[in-house]
Scaffold this active site. Structure first.
Site, short mmCIF file in Angstrom:
data_model
loop_
_atom_site.label_atom_id
_atom_site.label_comp_id
_atom_site.label_asym_id
_atom_site.label_seq_id
_atom_site.Cartn_x
_atom_site.Cartn_y
_atom_site.Cartn_z
N ASP A 30 0.85 -1.18 0.00
CA ASP A 30 0.00 0.00 0.00
C ASP A 30 0.89 1.24 0.00
O ASP A 30 2.00 1.20 0.53
CB ASP A 30 -0.90 0.01 1.24
CG ASP A 30 -2.15 0.85 1.03
OD1 ASP A 30 -3.24 0.25 0.87
OD2 ASP A 30 -2.04 2.10 1.01
N THR A 86 -11.90 3.17 -6.41
CA THR A 86 -12.46 3.66 -7.68
C THR A 86 -13.59 4.63 -7.31
O THR A 86 -14.77 4.34 -7.56
CB THR A 86 -13.01 2.50 -8.55
OG1 THR A 86 -13.84 1.65 -7.71
CG2 THR A 86 -11.89 1.66 -9.12
N PHE A 152 -17.22 -9.64 -3.95
CA PHE A 152 -18.61 -9.52 -3.49
C PHE A 152 -18.72 -9.49 -1.96
O PHE A 152 -19.81 -9.59 -1.43
CB PHE A 152 -19.45 -10.68 -4.03
CG PHE A 152 -19.47 -10.75 -5.53
CD1 PHE A 152 -20.24 -9.85 -6.26
CD2 PHE A 152 -18.72 -11.68 -6.22
CE1 PHE A 152 -20.25 -9.88 -7.65
CE2 PHE A 152 -18.72 -11.73 -7.61
CZ PHE A 152 -19.49 -10.82 -8.33
N ARG A 154 -19.15 -8.60 1.90
CA ARG A 154 -19.94 -7.58 2.59
C ARG A 154 -19.12 -7.07 3.76
O ARG A 154 -18.62 -7.88 4.54
CB ARG A 154 -21.23 -8.19 3.16
CG ARG A 154 -22.20 -8.69 2.14
CD ARG A 154 -23.24 -9.58 2.81
NE ARG A 154 -22.60 -10.73 3.46
CZ ARG A 154 -23.20 -11.54 4.33
NH1 ARG A 154 -24.45 -11.35 4.68
NH2 ARG A 154 -22.55 -12.56 4.88
N GLY A 253 -35.95 1.23 5.40
CA GLY A 253 -35.16 1.99 6.37
C GLY A 253 -34.92 3.39 5.87
O GLY A 253 -35.74 3.97 5.16
N CYS A 260 -19.81 1.50 -1.42
CA CYS A 260 -20.04 0.75 -2.66
C CYS A 260 -21.35 1.09 -3.36
O CYS A 260 -21.33 1.59 -4.48
CB CYS A 260 -19.97 -0.74 -2.39
SG CYS A 260 -18.30 -1.28 -2.00
N ARG A 327 -18.10 5.69 5.49
CA ARG A 327 -18.14 6.31 4.16
C ARG A 327 -19.57 6.28 3.62
O ARG A 327 -20.21 5.25 3.61
CB ARG A 327 -17.19 5.57 3.20
CG ARG A 327 -15.72 5.74 3.58
CD ARG A 327 -14.80 4.97 2.65
NE ARG A 327 -14.87 3.53 2.84
CZ ARG A 327 -14.16 2.65 2.15
NH1 ARG A 327 -13.33 3.05 1.21
NH2 ARG A 327 -14.27 1.36 2.38
P1 NAD Z 1 -10.02 1.28 0.59
O1 NAD Z 1 -10.00 2.75 0.43
O2 NAD Z 1 -10.39 0.69 1.90
O3 NAD Z 1 -8.58 0.70 0.21
C1 NAD Z 1 -7.87 1.04 -0.94
C2 NAD Z 1 -6.39 1.07 -0.61
O4 NAD Z 1 -5.65 1.32 -1.81
C3 NAD Z 1 -5.99 2.17 0.37
O5 NAD Z 1 -5.35 1.59 1.49
C4 NAD Z 1 -5.05 3.07 -0.43
O6 NAD Z 1 -4.02 3.64 0.35
C5 NAD Z 1 -4.51 2.10 -1.46
N1 NAD Z 1 -3.97 2.73 -2.65
C6 NAD Z 1 -4.41 3.81 -3.34
N2 NAD Z 1 -3.63 4.08 -4.37
C7 NAD Z 1 -2.65 3.16 -4.38
C8 NAD Z 1 -1.53 2.93 -5.20
N3 NAD Z 1 -1.28 3.70 -6.24
N4 NAD Z 1 -0.72 1.89 -4.90
C9 NAD Z 1 -0.96 1.11 -3.83
N5 NAD Z 1 -2.01 1.28 -3.01
C10 NAD Z 1 -2.85 2.30 -3.27
O7 NAD Z 1 -10.97 0.75 -0.56
P2 NAD Z 1 -11.80 -0.62 -0.56
O8 NAD Z 1 -13.04 -0.45 0.21
O9 NAD Z 1 -10.89 -1.74 -0.24
O10 NAD Z 1 -12.23 -0.70 -2.09
C11 NAD Z 1 -11.31 -1.00 -3.12
C12 NAD Z 1 -12.09 -1.38 -4.37
O11 NAD Z 1 -12.88 -2.55 -4.09
C13 NAD Z 1 -13.09 -0.32 -4.82
O12 NAD Z 1 -13.17 -0.34 -6.20
C14 NAD Z 1 -14.39 -0.81 -4.22
O13 NAD Z 1 -15.51 -0.37 -4.94
C15 NAD Z 1 -14.25 -2.30 -4.35
N6 NAD Z 1 -15.06 -3.09 -3.42
C16 NAD Z 1 -15.18 -2.69 -2.12
C17 NAD Z 1 -15.94 -3.45 -1.25
C18 NAD Z 1 -16.12 -3.02 0.18
O14 NAD Z 1 -17.01 -3.58 0.84
N7 NAD Z 1 -15.35 -2.09 0.70
C19 NAD Z 1 -16.57 -4.62 -1.68
C20 NAD Z 1 -16.39 -5.02 -3.00
C21 NAD Z 1 -15.64 -4.23 -3.86
#
Ligand code: NAD
Length: 430
Positions: A30, A86, A152, A154, A253, A260, A327
């Protein structure tokens, strides 16, 4: 199999820890050095049930390691997962700049064959873009495949979902990529659907949008039930008993939130429009979601008449139970709206208070729901944590100046609340 994960957030950390648990050797990297330093000490950076143990155990066994450079990730894993954010842009389209930056980093470090797998949620055609970027910046003739493997999980049940998934979906366009992903996922013993990359990308957006649609359907029904004097919980229960419909995600609700659903529905609508299809249904899903929150705020106003100066206890800040993630939390939006209207809000959440304070500086919080409710004119149930379901109603009533509870998640039983002496309002129930 040696596997790298770029982006160690909610998805990356859980994915990495679960791959390690299933016997793979994993390097999670990261750009956030503070995050990595914490993880190296075996401390998870987010709250997820079961995650702390999983991280500790796998760090100790040496199967899970952490780093801060994407080059290191490319050197380490035969498979490199991209799990970066994203986020939404103001027009609803997905901001893919993190994807692009990481693709360039990967390209520059490519020395031998790598399978680059996108796990972030992205609009259809992103896989093609990733391939183009890597081809452009990698040494000539670099050997790689691109695949899509939507996630997927949760939040709140992320470890459980990742270790025991309903299904694994991946889009792979070479036999080699498909075989690597099959091998990687073999220990998970889950049904696998292998598609082309575009279809895999669409499956993720379509799934989240459909779940959001079910929630908005329930919320539209709740508005109707409020007008008709019917009980939305009975209506959705009756519907859900039909196997073709199912009971999940039919809960009325104050609307869906989180990192997401809001962004994915908006991004799906935007990419559909870009491709030439007006997905108006999705616009309506989003409108109903905002309406649910507004109708709840109207209920609060109806009960209190003047919100300004009223003491309001807020139960729940995280966007859903069992997570500290705030968020796009609707609970937080409700609190913000009430503060703007001059209410004195005191909030309690089992895990989300620290992060909520980053969003609302100066937010007053309490150490327990009873403390939050002390002297309150009204308490609002905003996130359905189990702790709230188990509240001692007599104690709560005693703490409040006026025993009024407005339940935004239909958590409490109206009969019991009445018996306990509360003025009780909920969503779509008489
Ligand atoms: P997050 O913000 O929790 O984590 C993303 C991480 O990426 C951060 O720690 C950030 O520091 C790191 N990062 C950013 N730029 C970087 C780079 N250039 N190099 C290395 N690391 C970098 O995000 P998340 O919730 O894990 O979501 C990530 C993706 O997964 C999104 O597209 C989201 O839509 C998708 N997603 C999320 C969930 C969820 O429940 N959170 C579920 C399914 C899919």
């Amino acid at each position: 199999m040696k596997t790298s994960v770029i982006g160690t957030g909610h998805v990356g950390l859980v994915t990495g820890a679960c791959f390690a648990e299933r016997g793979h050797r994993v390097l999670c990297v990261d750009v956030d050095r503070a995050k990595i330093a914490k993880l190296r000490r075996g401390q998870p950076t987010i709250y997820e049930p079961g995650l702390e143990d999983l991280v500790r155990r796998n760090v100790k066994s040496g199967r899970l390691t952490f780093g801060t450079s994407n080059a290191e990730a490319v050197a380490f894993g035969r498979v490199v997962f991209i799990c970066v954010p994203t986020p939404p842009r103001p027009d609803g389209t997905a901001d893919l700049s993190f994807m692009e930056a990481v693709s360039r980093d990967i390209a520059k470090s490519l020395k031998e064959y790598r399978l680059v797998v996108d796990k972030s949620t992205v609009p259809v055609h992103t896989g093609e873009r990733v391939r183009q970027v890597i081809t452009k910046y990698a040494p000539r003739g670099a050997d790689f495949d691109v695949a899509s493997n939507p996630e997927f999980l949760r939040e709140g049940a992320a470890v459980q979902d990742t270790l025991h998934p309903d299904r694994i979906v991946f889009g792979a366009e070479s036999r080699r990529a498909e075989m690597i992903l099959r091998e990687l996922y073999e220990p998970f013993k889950a049904p696998i659907l292998c598609t082309d990359i575009k279809s895999a990308e669409l499956i993720k957006h379509a799934s989240n949008s459909f779940l959001a649609l079910k929630i908005s359907f329930a919320n539209a029904l709740a508005a109707l039930c409020d007008l008709a004097g019917a009980d939305v919980q009975m209506v959705t229960r009756g519907m859900g008993m039909d196997k073709r419909i199912g009971p999940a995600f039919l809960h009325a609700g104050i609307g869906y939130g989180g990192s997401c659903f809001p962004k994915d529905v908006a991004a799906f609508e935007a990419i559909s429009r870009e491709l030439g299809y007006e997905f108006r249904l999705l616009r309506e899903v989003q409108r109903i979601n905002e309406e649910a929150r507004d109708l709840f705020l109207k209920k609060v106003e109806r009960e209190l008449w003047i919100v300004k100066g009223k003491k309001i206890a807020a139960f729940g800040l995280s966007f859903k139970p069992d997570t500290d993630d705030v968020r796009e939390s609707v609970a937080l939006k409700v609190v913000k709206a009430l503060l703007e209207r001059g209410a004195e809000v005191r909030a309690y959440d089992p895990q989300g208070m620290e992060r909520a304070k980053e969003e609302i500086p100066g937010l007053r919080t309490a150490r327990s729901p009873y403390e939050a409710a002390r002297g309150a004119d009204c308490a609002l149930l905003l996130t359905e944590w189990k702790e709230f379901r188990d509240l001692d109603l007599a104690k709560l009533k005693k703490a409040m100046a006026h025993p009024t509870v407005i339940d935004g998640r239909d958590l409490f039983d109206p009969e019991k609340m009445k018996e306990a002496g509360f003025v009780y309002r909920s969503v779509g129930r008489p």
